[in-house]
Design a protein around this motif. Structure first.
Motif, short mmCIF file in Angstrom:
data_model
loop_
_atom_site.label_atom_id
_atom_site.label_comp_id
_atom_site.label_asym_id
_atom_site.label_seq_id
_atom_site.Cartn_x
_atom_site.Cartn_y
_atom_site.Cartn_z
N ARG C 6 0.99 -1.23 -0.04
CA ARG C 6 -0.18 0.08 0.05
C ARG C 6 0.78 1.13 -0.08
NH1 ARG C 6 -2.65 -0.73 4.86
NH2 ARG C 6 -3.14 -2.81 4.58
N ASP C 7 1.87 1.36 0.75
CA ASP C 7 2.74 2.30 1.04
C ASP C 7 4.34 1.99 1.23
OD1 ASP C 7 4.07 4.76 1.86
OD2 ASP C 7 3.29 4.53 4.00
N PRO C 8 4.80 1.93 -0.29
CA PRO C 8 6.31 1.52 -0.20
C PRO C 8 7.10 2.40 0.37
CG PRO C 8 5.53 2.08 -2.26
CD PRO C 8 4.40 2.47 -1.47
N SER C 9 7.21 2.58 1.58
CA SER C 9 8.22 3.49 2.25
C SER C 9 9.27 2.68 2.85
CB SER C 9 7.70 4.35 3.29
OG SER C 9 7.39 3.60 4.74
N GLY C 16 8.37 -4.98 6.98
CA GLY C 16 7.57 -5.93 6.33
C GLY C 16 8.57 -6.94 5.69
N PRO C 17 8.55 -6.85 4.27
CA PRO C 17 9.41 -7.89 3.57
C PRO C 17 10.92 -8.41 4.11
CG PRO C 17 8.48 -6.18 2.06
CD PRO C 17 8.12 -5.85 3.68
N VAL C 180 14.78 3.47 14.60
CA VAL C 180 14.16 2.33 14.34
C VAL C 180 14.28 1.91 13.53
CG1 VAL C 180 12.02 1.41 14.51
CG2 VAL C 180 12.27 2.89 16.35
N ILE C 181 14.25 2.46 12.38
CA ILE C 181 14.55 1.76 10.77
C ILE C 181 16.00 1.20 10.95
CG2 ILE C 181 15.16 2.54 8.52
CD1 ILE C 181 12.63 4.26 8.69
N LEU C 182 16.96 2.29 11.49
CA LEU C 182 18.24 1.45 11.52
C LEU C 182 18.62 0.29 12.41
CD1 LEU C 182 21.10 4.54 12.24
CD2 LEU C 182 21.01 2.58 10.67
N HIS C 183 17.70 0.47 13.66
CA HIS C 183 17.77 -0.97 14.50
C HIS C 183 17.35 -2.00 13.69
CE1 HIS C 183 17.06 -3.37 17.98
NE2 HIS C 183 15.84 -3.55 17.33
N MET C 184 16.06 -1.76 12.73
CA MET C 184 15.59 -2.94 12.16
C MET C 184 16.45 -3.54 11.19
SD MET C 184 11.66 -1.85 11.68
CE MET C 184 10.59 -1.82 13.12
#
Ligand code: HEM
Ligand code: HEM
Ligand code: SF4
Ligand code: SF4
Lengths: 159, 280, 224
Positions: C6-9, C16-17, C180-184
């Protein structure tokens, strides 16, 4: 030994054999060594054959004053002649220098005699004693046994 | 004590040792070519088996095995004596350089694996993973053995084994002679004392160390006394192999090693003994 | 997964993927590696016949329990360090509230979680252990001699998920979302790295101990 799992005969080291002889009463101990002794645990027979308790039985039965090295049994340090290094007599100083811990171990026991059950160990321990000038004696298992066991008079010639 | 000359390794500055001349190391590397070395390393280490991989891919380089080794402890914690360092300076480097190492490097490896490790398995008891460092040392020994770079006295014993199946170049008749001579000697003191040779169906077969009939004759004397006093039905083999030592095993000379083991077992089966008592 | 379509950010990608891919690589890769090792051991005929389950278990127990083996006792500072480090590393992520919330959002399941304060403390301990391991690698001669870049790499791989998780939780340094993005990303890197680096010791540990435990049992001896 090496990949042979089931054999029609038992394999044992001489020390284990002596233990059997003593346990089964075929050999009787009639004297005891009085000097303070300690025991070198050979990697081959202790760490890789689990004979430590048998050797302790042997030493306690034949010697009055036995002090363990620390650490001992399967945690004991090698004599530095194992692994095919026994024959390297031109490297003796190198080997003995590389076993200062053994010299310390022996010193700490205060023993006058280091008993070795294995020829390799005997070589290694002698090198260590000489290099570090420990002033103790190295004695082999069979010598202890011959000195302390009962040889019936009836076996001797002329009796 | 005289201060000896030191050498600093070209490859590892931490590896500093006293010079200790040995023909088996110094001379034998002269015939080596880079091709020969590379081929040998690839032949020995090429088939990466489970036991090699398990060690190489698991070792986390944590150094917890170091204090297990008497060499390390005795040399004031010199890092180049640690068990893991012995792998680092030999097999890791061989693999990293894909076998492209020179003769000098092989000589250094030989010094490490033949004169600074006793295959005592103590490090395996102290490594949290129980990694078999000695197995790796054995592989490097194999490389050096195949290349012929082995300290002279060890190589000589191996040749003695390959030729006479004992470590001291003792011929079969000398061996029998020694046994009979000892029988007379000790028999002078004790009634009916025998050193039975090749007695079929005996309970115990005793096997000395090769050096005993040569330089440690008193061991044979004592053994005869012990056997006699205990009344053991015993024997020594009259045919090769009677020497219980196995230098080829330590050098990873598999062919000779197998001949010795086979020879000992053949003797045991031939004489139908119940117990094999080994000095080593 | 669907959020991403839905929202490819970037957030939805790593949330997700990439999580799926990371777990797939981690689990699949581990199974592959374990299987490969097993097959190699089977082909090398001198391994499997000597395995002794009971001895292996005893050996394992002595080495996963702190101070149960002689070397764990002799090296007690490192033992304490490594057990704190590993318990934090393996169990904390499983019982973390924020991880559980994410799992709840995705599958609607949750399990037992630890309090945020406790999690925070353990995270700090793990970060501290990583630093201590790093210092040990740099200054302890026996470790320094055998350290290569790969050792620092695997230490870093274990370190950054904790550092970034901590910074995100306290909203330090970077805006929360970016941290959080970095963490993930770091978490996913770590998962994917486990089967293919020496972090694979996570499962090889059990195999090598099984082997040495069996060997020592065969020798009538013990390896702890
Ligand atoms: C696979 C993907 C992962 C995702 C999507 C993920 C996601 C998150 C999120 C959203 C937070 C919340 C931060 C906050 O409290 O606001 C968090 C915290 C945390 N994560 Fe992860 N994580 C992942 C993997 C890992 C891994 C592999 C580890 C460590 C082994 C880890 C360790 C932590 C820690 C220690 C915290 C909390 C720090 C604290 O409370 O101080 N995470 N994670
Ligand atoms: C549950 C399975 C695991 C076991 C049994 C285990 C066991 C060990 C052991 C015995 C050591 C060596 C001792 C030491 O250096 O402290 C070690 C070191 C280490 N482990 Fe693990 N481990 C496991 C999982 C993991 C995981 C999942 C990671 C990270 C992703 C990890 C990362 C590390 C690192 C980085 C070191 C090296 C520390 C150093 O630099 O010395 N381990 N592990
Ligand atoms: S096997 Fe070799 S490296 Fe290991 S402790 Fe013994 S002597 Fe040291
Ligand atoms: S203790 Fe084991 S894992 Fe650690 S460096 Fe030594 S061999 Fe490698």
């Amino acid at each position: 030994m090496l990949g042979y799992k089931e054999l029609p005969f038992e394999i044992m080291q001489t020390g284990e054999f002596y233990y059997d002889l003593m346990k089964s009463g075929r050999i009787k101990i009639v004297r005891k060594i009085k000097d303070p002794v300690t025991l070198q645990d050979p990697c081959n027979i202790i760490r890789r054959a689990g004979a430590s308790e048998k050797f302790r039985y042997f030493v306690n039965a034949t010697c009055e004053n036995f002090t363990e090295m620390t650490p001992n049994k399967e945690h004991n340090f090698c004599c530095n002649a194992g692994g095919g290094l026994a024959g390297l007599s031109n490297w003796a100083a190198h080997k003995a220098r590389g076993n200062r811990v053994k010299a310390q171990q022996i010193k700490e026991t205060g023993a006058k005699v280091v008993i070795t059950p294995c020829h390799n160990c005997s070589t290694g321990i002698k090198d260590v004693i000489k290099y570090w000038d420990l002033g103790v004696k190295n004695v082999f298992f069979d010598e202890i046994l011959v000195q302390t066991m009962d040889i019936p008079e009836t076996l001797k010639v002329g009796k | 004590m005289a201060v000896k000359e030191k050498i600093v390794s070209r490859d590892f500055k931490e590896y500093v040792r006293e010079v200790n001349p040995d023909v088996g190391l110094d001379e034998s590397i002269k015939g080596l070519t880079p091709e020969k070395i590379e081929k040998t390393i690839k032949a020995v280490l090429g088939a990466r088996t489970a036991r090699i991989r398990a060690v190489l891919e698991t070792c986390i380089h944590c150094g917890l095995c170091s204090k297990a080794c008497q060499w390390y402890l005795s040399n004031d914690g010199d890092p180049s004596y640690a068990p893991v360092a012995k792998m680092r300076m030999t097999i890791w480097e061989m693999l990293k350089r894909d076998g492209k190492v020179d003769a000098e490097f092989i000589k250094q490896c030989a010094r490490i694996v033949f004169t600074e490790c006793n295959i005592c398995h103590r490090c395996s008891m102290y490594c949290p993973y129980g990694l078999d460092v000695t197995f790796i040392i054995g592989l490097v020994r194999r490389v050096c053995f195949v290349l012929g770079v082995v300290p002279q006295r060890q190589m000589d014993q191996d040749h003695a084994h390959a030729t006479t199946l004992n470590q001291v170049w003792l011929g079969q008749n000398d061996w029998l002679d020694t046994m009979q001579w000892q029988e007379e000697e000790v028999g002078a003191e004790y009634k009916d004392l025998r050193i039975p040779i090749d007695k079929e169906g005996a309970e115990v077969m005793w096997l000395p160390l090769g050096a005993e009939p040569k330089t440690g004759i008193y061991h044979i004397e004592r053994t005869a006394k012990i056997m006699h006093a205990a009344g053991i039905d015993w024997t020594v083999p009259g045919k090769d192999v009677w020497d219980s030592s196995n230098m080829p095993m330590f050098l990873r000379d598999f062919a000779t090693m197998q001949r010795i083991v086979r020879g000992l077992f053949d003797n045991a089966i031939r004489l139908r003994i119940k117990k094999m008592v080994l000095t080593e | 997964m669907f959020d991403f379509i839905r929202d490819p950010s970037l957030y939805n990608l790593v949330r997700g993927p990439l999580v799926w891919i990371a777990f797939f690589v981690f689990i699949g890769g581990s199974i592959f590696k374990i299987r490969a090792m097993y097959i190699m051991a089977r082909n090398e005929k001198a391994v499997l016949p000597f395995i002794n389950g009971k001895a292996a278990l005893r050996s394992l127990l002595h080495w996963v329990i702190p101070f149960a083996s002689r070397n764990w006792r002799l090296r007690w500072p490192i033992t304490t360090l490594t057990f704190v480090f590993h318990i934090g590393l393996v169990f904390l992520p499983l019982f973390l509230l924020s991880h559980n919330i994410l799992i709840h959002e995705s599958w609607g399941i949750t399990w037992w979680t630890v309090s945020e304060g406790f999690a925070d403390a353990v995270t700090l301990l793990v970060i501290f252990s990583c630093v201590a391991f790093f210092l040990r690698r740099v200054f302890a001669s026996e470790v320094k001699f055998v350290s290569s870049s790969s050792d620092f790499l695997i230490l870093a791989i274990s370190f950054f998920p904790f550092l970034t998780g901590f910074l995100a939780f306290h909203e330090l340094l970077l805006p929360y979302k970016w941290m959080v993005i970095l963490h993930m990303i770091f978490g996913e890197i770590m998962l994917m790295a486990i089967p293919f680096t020496r972090l694979g010791h996570m499962f090889y540990f059990f195999m090598t101990r099984t082997w040495m435990g069996s060997q020592f049992a065969l020798w009538n001896s013990k390896d702890w």
